[in-house]
Design a protein around this motif. Structure first.
Motif, mmCIF file in Angstrom:
data_model
loop_
_atom_site.group_PDB
_atom_site.id
_atom_site.type_symbol
_atom_site.label_atom_id
_atom_site.label_comp_id
_atom_site.label_asym_id
_atom_site.label_seq_id
_atom_site.Cartn_x
_atom_site.Cartn_y
_atom_site.Cartn_z
ATOM 1 N N MET A 83 -8.443 6.313 36.166
ATOM 2 C CA MET A 83 -9.172 7.373 35.475
ATOM 3 C C MET A 83 -9.074 7.152 33.969
ATOM 4 O O MET A 83 -7.988 7.031 33.416
ATOM 5 N N LYS A 84 -10.229 7.092 33.338
ATOM 6 C CA LYS A 84 -10.264 6.864 31.901
ATOM 7 C C LYS A 84 -10.124 8.189 31.164
ATOM 8 O O LYS A 84 -10.790 9.171 31.485
ATOM 9 N N THR A 85 -9.255 8.185 30.185
ATOM 10 C CA THR A 85 -9.082 9.385 29.362
ATOM 11 C C THR A 85 -10.012 9.302 28.157
ATOM 12 O O THR A 85 -10.239 8.220 27.607
ATOM 13 N N ARG A 86 -10.515 10.444 27.803
ATOM 14 C CA ARG A 86 -11.435 10.504 26.665
ATOM 15 C C ARG A 86 -10.643 10.474 25.367
ATOM 16 O O ARG A 86 -9.729 11.271 25.172
ATOM 17 N N ARG A 87 -10.996 9.532 24.529
ATOM 18 C CA ARG A 87 -10.267 9.363 23.273
ATOM 19 C C ARG A 87 -10.863 10.223 22.177
ATOM 20 O O ARG A 87 -12.077 10.404 22.093
ATOM 21 N N HIS A 88 -9.973 10.708 21.343
ATOM 22 C CA HIS A 88 -10.397 11.527 20.216
ATOM 23 C C HIS A 88 -11.092 10.640 19.178
ATOM 24 O O HIS A 88 -10.692 9.486 18.966
ATOM 25 N N PRO A 89 -12.144 11.147 18.525
ATOM 26 C CA PRO A 89 -12.828 10.336 17.494
ATOM 27 C C PRO A 89 -11.887 9.834 16.410
ATOM 28 O O PRO A 89 -12.078 8.738 15.862
ATOM 29 N N PHE B 158 -9.140 5.384 13.727
ATOM 30 C CA PHE B 158 -7.868 4.781 13.308
ATOM 31 C C PHE B 158 -7.743 3.351 13.838
ATOM 32 O O PHE B 158 -7.338 2.442 13.113
ATOM 33 N N ASP B 159 -8.084 3.143 15.124
ATOM 34 C CA ASP B 159 -8.026 1.797 15.702
ATOM 35 C C ASP B 159 -9.006 0.850 15.012
ATOM 36 O O ASP B 159 -8.700 -0.332 14.797
ATOM 37 N N ALA B 160 -10.188 1.369 14.661
ATOM 38 C CA ALA B 160 -11.176 0.536 13.978
ATOM 39 C C ALA B 160 -10.669 0.115 12.603
ATOM 40 O O ALA B 160 -10.818 -1.050 12.202
ATOM 41 N N ASN C 52 -7.530 -0.125 11.702
ATOM 42 C CA ASN C 52 -6.458 -1.101 11.922
ATOM 43 C C ASN C 52 -7.015 -2.492 12.184
ATOM 44 O O ASN C 52 -6.521 -3.502 11.658
ATOM 45 N N ALA C 53 -8.047 -2.556 13.028
ATOM 46 C CA ALA C 53 -8.652 -3.852 13.354
ATOM 47 C C ALA C 53 -9.241 -4.509 12.112
ATOM 48 O O ALA C 53 -9.087 -5.723 11.905
ATOM 49 N N ILE C 54 -9.894 -3.717 11.263
ATOM 50 C CA ILE C 54 -10.499 -4.270 10.044
ATOM 51 C C ILE C 54 -9.428 -4.776 9.090
ATOM 52 O O ILE C 54 -9.528 -5.878 8.528
ATOM 53 N N VAL C 55 -8.381 -3.968 8.899
ATOM 54 C CA VAL C 55 -7.306 -4.361 7.972
ATOM 55 C C VAL C 55 -6.602 -5.616 8.469
ATOM 56 O O VAL C 55 -6.329 -6.549 7.688
ATOM 57 N N LEU C 56 -6.299 -5.671 9.771
ATOM 58 C CA LEU C 56 -5.624 -6.842 10.318
ATOM 59 C C LEU C 56 -6.507 -8.083 10.261
ATOM 60 O O LEU C 56 -6.017 -9.197 10.015
ATOM 61 N N ALA C 57 -7.807 -7.897 10.490
ATOM 62 C CA ALA C 57 -8.729 -9.030 10.396
ATOM 63 C C ALA C 57 -8.782 -9.571 8.968
ATOM 64 O O ALA C 57 -8.765 -10.791 8.749
ATOM 65 N N LEU C 58 -8.819 -8.671 7.989
ATOM 66 C CA LEU C 58 -8.812 -9.109 6.591
ATOM 67 C C LEU C 58 -7.505 -9.816 6.239
ATOM 68 O O LEU C 58 -7.512 -10.816 5.511
#
Length: 292
Positions: A1-7, A12-14, A16-22
């Motif tokens: 069962m997939k839980t609905r994630r808060h916007p 926040f994850d996006a 993090n991904a951008i900062v780590l990619a940079l």
């Protein structure tokens, strides 16, 4: 069962991904430039035409590095320091951390205080040099091993992991007549593979990258480790030793290209080993982050 994630979590994850990619790009770009420069021609390097891709591709720089006997001598010295130094580090760290992890050890708090004290106050350079000189270790590879025999930080990491091991295992082993030394090597160490691999990586990289101790204690050329030789080539801009071995046919070589090729030769071994122990390293690095 997939839980609905808060916007907010998605944002926040996006981020993090951008900062780590940079961060990855900022780390990889200089390495890519060094690699490209090591394969580029002298003319391209002089006119600053090299970016992230080689210009005038050739292998002359690496051929000159591998033909240089001092590179191989320095490499063998470094391998000895890394292998013997890491072995001594691990044995002393384990044999010190295990008894200190036991709350019933008398004088344990005093010893821990002394260890933590060394994390705050380091030994000055001149007394360290005088001690190494009085022990007759100048211009020997042992001068690069003995002063760094135990790291207080790594010792505390190992101690923390040993504390998490169930004491019931050791009590049962004592009932069966097992000695403390056998319990260390047959129970504590096998159950502590993540921290063992982590500490081995920490110690090995420390020895591999250590040029400052060699700069203080080593003056003979045939005793230089690879990083001190690299320091001589790059920081002091001394490539005359390599250029003296260049043949007339190798016209595409340059001092800068030789420097970059030497940097890559000194960097690749560590990068090649890390993927094989990454799984254990990640586990060991997260020690203490989760509590029951």
């Amino acid at each position: 069962m997939k839980t609905r994630r808060h916007p907010g979590e998605v944002a926040f994850d996006a981020c993090n991904a951008i900062v780590l990619a940079l961060a990855c790009v900022l780390i990889l770009l200089p390495m890519a430039h060094v690699l490209a420069s090591s394969f580029s021609s002298n003319n391209a390097l002089i006119h600053a035409e090299v970016g992230l891709w080689p210009v005038g591709f050739h292998f002359d720089n690496y051929m000159a590095v591998f033909r240089n006997e001092m590179v191989w001598t320095s490499f063998k010295n470094t391998l000895f320091v890394v292998a013997v130094g890491t072995l001594i580090n691990m044995v002393l760290t384990v044999l010190t951390a295990y008894p200190l992890s036991k709350s019933y050890l008398r004088g344990r708090r005093v010893v821990l205080f002394v260890i933590v004290f060394t994390l705050i106050f380091y030994a000055p350079i001149i007394p360290t040099y005088l001690v190494v000189k009085s022990l007759g270790m100048l211009n020997t590879l042992w001068a690069l091993i003995v002063p760094l025999a135990v790291s207080a930080f790594n010792l505390l990491l190992c101690l923390t992991f040993f504390r998490s091991l169930p004491e019931e295992l050791f009590e049962a082993a004592r009932v069966d007549g097992m000695t403390e030394f056998r319990m260390v090597w047959h129970i504590a160490v096998p159950l502590s593979k993540p921290i063992m691999f982590t500490l081995m990586l920490f110690y090995a990289v420390q020895h591999w990258n250590n040029y400052y101790s060699a700069l203080l204690f080593i003056t003979k050329h045939d005793m230089r480790p690879l990083q001190l030789y690299l320091y001589t080539i790059v920081a002091q801009n001394n490539v005359s030793e390599m250029l003296s071995q260049v043949t007339e046919a190798s016209t595409g070589m340059s001092p800068q290209g030789l420097q970059m090729a030497t940097v890559m030769v000194a960097t690749v071994p560590v990068l090649a080993i890390y993927p094989f122990i990454q799984k254990h390293f990640v586990k060991g690095a997260l020690i203490g982050s989760v509590k029951e």
